[in-house]
Design a protein around this motif. Structure first.
Motif, PDB file in Angstrom:
ATOM      1  N   PRO A 102      -2.148 -16.533   0.480  1.00 33.47           N
ATOM      2  CA  PRO A 102      -3.479 -16.565  -0.007  1.00 33.47           C
ATOM      3  C   PRO A 102      -4.296 -15.619   0.353  1.00 33.47           C
ATOM      4  CG  PRO A 102      -2.898 -17.930   1.989  1.00 33.47           C
ATOM      5  CD  PRO A 102      -1.838 -17.265   1.679  1.00 33.47           C
ATOM      6  N   PHE A 103      -4.106 -14.418   0.221  1.00 34.94           N
ATOM      7  CA  PHE A 103      -4.615 -13.107   0.465  1.00 34.94           C
ATOM      8  C   PHE A 103      -4.154 -11.980  -0.332  1.00 34.94           C
ATOM      9  CE2 PHE A 103      -2.015 -14.039   4.056  1.00 34.94           C
ATOM     10  CZ  PHE A 103      -1.227 -12.983   4.053  1.00 34.94           C
ATOM     11  N   ASP A 104      -4.924 -10.817  -0.632  1.00 34.90           N
ATOM     12  CA  ASP A 104      -4.361  -9.764  -1.311  1.00 34.90           C
ATOM     13  C   ASP A 104      -3.339  -8.895  -0.214  1.00 34.90           C
ATOM     14  OD1 ASP A 104      -5.822 -10.095  -3.716  1.00 34.90           O
ATOM     15  OD2 ASP A 104      -7.568  -9.147  -2.968  1.00 34.90           O
ATOM     16  N   LEU A 105      -2.147  -8.609  -0.741  1.00 34.96           N
ATOM     17  CA  LEU A 105      -1.328  -7.827   0.227  1.00 34.96           C
ATOM     18  C   LEU A 105      -1.636  -6.246   0.388  1.00 34.96           C
ATOM     19  CD1 LEU A 105       1.858  -9.746  -1.262  1.00 34.96           C
ATOM     20  CD2 LEU A 105       0.661 -10.173   0.734  1.00 34.96           C
ATOM     21  N   GLU A 106      -2.724  -6.034   0.591  1.00 37.32           N
ATOM     22  CA  GLU A 106      -3.105  -4.776   0.999  1.00 37.32           C
ATOM     23  C   GLU A 106      -4.339  -4.757   2.279  1.00 37.32           C
ATOM     24  OE1 GLU A 106      -6.623  -3.922  -2.465  1.00 37.32           O
ATOM     25  OE2 GLU A 106      -4.570  -3.582  -2.980  1.00 37.32           O
ATOM     26  N   LEU A 107      -4.131  -3.514   3.075  1.00 40.60           N
ATOM     27  CA  LEU A 107      -5.060  -3.485   4.210  1.00 40.60           C
ATOM     28  C   LEU A 107      -6.421  -2.715   3.855  1.00 40.60           C
ATOM     29  CD1 LEU A 107      -2.306  -2.472   6.763  1.00 40.60           C
ATOM     30  CD2 LEU A 107      -3.449  -4.524   6.911  1.00 40.60           C
ATOM     31  N   ASN A 168       0.039   2.595  14.732  1.00 41.88           N
ATOM     32  CA  ASN A 168      -0.455   3.743  14.301  1.00 41.88           C
ATOM     33  C   ASN A 168       0.310   4.391  13.102  1.00 41.88           C
ATOM     34  OD1 ASN A 168      -2.499   3.747  16.218  1.00 41.88           O
ATOM     35  ND2 ASN A 168      -1.006   4.636  17.731  1.00 41.88           N
ATOM     36  N   ASP A 169       1.347   3.828  12.687  1.00 46.27           N
ATOM     37  CA  ASP A 169       2.285   4.319  11.449  1.00 46.27           C
ATOM     38  C   ASP A 169       1.629   3.452  10.173  1.00 46.27           C
ATOM     39  OD1 ASP A 169       3.698   5.072   9.303  1.00 46.27           O
ATOM     40  OD2 ASP A 169       5.581   4.961  10.391  1.00 46.27           O
ATOM     41  N   ARG A 170       0.591   4.071   9.632  1.00 35.96           N
ATOM     42  CA  ARG A 170      -0.431   3.342   8.392  1.00 35.96           C
ATOM     43  C   ARG A 170       0.682   3.305   7.486  1.00 35.96           C
ATOM     44  NH1 ARG A 170      -4.725   0.502   8.982  1.00 35.96           N
ATOM     45  NH2 ARG A 170      -5.650  -0.044   6.809  1.00 35.96           N
ATOM     46  N   ARG A 171       1.233   4.304   7.020  1.00 33.63           N
ATOM     47  CA  ARG A 171       2.434   4.018   5.850  1.00 33.63           C
ATOM     48  C   ARG A 171       3.055   2.708   6.254  1.00 33.63           C
ATOM     49  NH1 ARG A 171       4.955   9.311   3.210  1.00 33.63           N
ATOM     50  NH2 ARG A 171       2.679   9.788   3.104  1.00 33.63           N
TER      51      ARG A 171
END
Length: 216
Positions: A102-107, A168-171
C-alpha cells in the motif's frame, strides 16, 4: 516489448483498507498499536511465517492490548478484515502471485525509516519477532539472508555496524525496495512450499532363488 513481470494483487480493496485505517488511527486504539501500513506488513509476515501464530496472540500484539471497540459487531468486523488480509496474502503467494503493497516502491530522497516503506518493513519484522525461533530454527543463515532486506529497510537495526554500512548504499536500498513483493514471495516459497521430493525409484525384482518368486 511487453513486460512479463506479474502484476501485484491487492490484499484488500480500497474501502476495506480505508475502514481499517480509520479504526487504527482512532483514539480507541493504543498509541503504540500498529497503524495501517505497519499492520499490513505484520499480517503479510504472518502469512509467510513458518508456523501459524494463534489469533489471540497476534491480535494482542498488533493492537498492544484490547482496543475500545464500539460493541461486538465492530470487533468482529475489524478482526475479520485483518484475518481476510492475512488469508488473501496466503492465497496470492500460494498461487505464485505478488502481494500489492500500500505505497509507492520508491524512496525518493528520504531514508527508508522516514517513509511508509520503513513502516511496512518494521511491521513485517514485528511479525517475525512474534515467533522468532520458528523463523530461524531450520536454517539460520538462509533465514538471515532472506530477511536482511526487511531488516535493512525497517530502520530497526541502524545502530548495528554492518547494517549502518549497508544503509549508506543508496543504490542497493532502491533495488531492494523495487523488489519487495518478489522478496516476500521468496520468503513464502522458502518457508511454506516444501521442496519437491524425488519420486521413489521402482524396486528391482529380485532374481529367482534369492527372495524373488520363481516363474511358474
Amino acid at each position: 516489448m511487453s513486460d512479463d513481470k506479474p502484476q501485484p494483487h491487492p490484499l484488500l480493496d480500497d474501502e476495506a483498507l480505508d475502514r481499517l485505517d480509520d479504526f487504527l488511527a482512532s483514539e480507541r486504539v493504543d498509541a503504540d498499536a500498529l497503524d495501517l501500513i505497519g499492520a499490513h506488513g505484520f499480517l503479510v509476515a504472518l502469512a509467510v511465517a513458518p508456523r501459524d501464530v494463534p489469533p489471540a496472540t497476534w491480535v494482542a500484539e498488533l493492537f498492544h492490548g484490547e482496543p475500545a471497540f464500539d460493541g461486538d459487531a465492530e470487533r468482529e468486523e475489524v478482526l475479520a478484515l485483518l484475518e481476510r488480509l492475512r488469508r488473501n496474502a496466503i492465497e496470492v503467494l500460494e498461487a505464485g502471485g505478488l502481494p500489492e503493497l500500500p505505497f509507492d516502491l520508491e524512496l525518493g530522497d528520504l531514508a527508508p525509516e522516514e517513509t511508509p516503506i520503513g513502516d511496512w518493513c518494521a511491521g513485517f519484522m514485528e511479525g517475525v519477532f512474534l515467533d522468532e525461533t520458528a523463523w530461524f530454527a531450520e536454517d539460520e543463515e538462509a533465514a538471515a539472508t532472506l530477511l536482511l532486506p526487511f531488516m535493512l529497510l525497517s530502520g530497526l537495526f541502524d545502530e548495528e555496524p554492518d547494517m549502518a554500512e549497508l544503509a549508506n548504499d543508496r543504490r542497493r536500498l532502491e533495488s531492494l525496495v523495487a523488489q519487495l513483493p518478489e522478496l516476500v514471495l521468496d520468503l513464502y516459497l522458502h518457508y511454506r512450499v516444501p521442496p519437491e521430493t524425488p519420486k521413489p525409484k521402482p524396486r528391482r525384482k529380485a532374481p529367482a532363488g534369492r527372495g524373488g518368486k520363481r516363474k511358474r
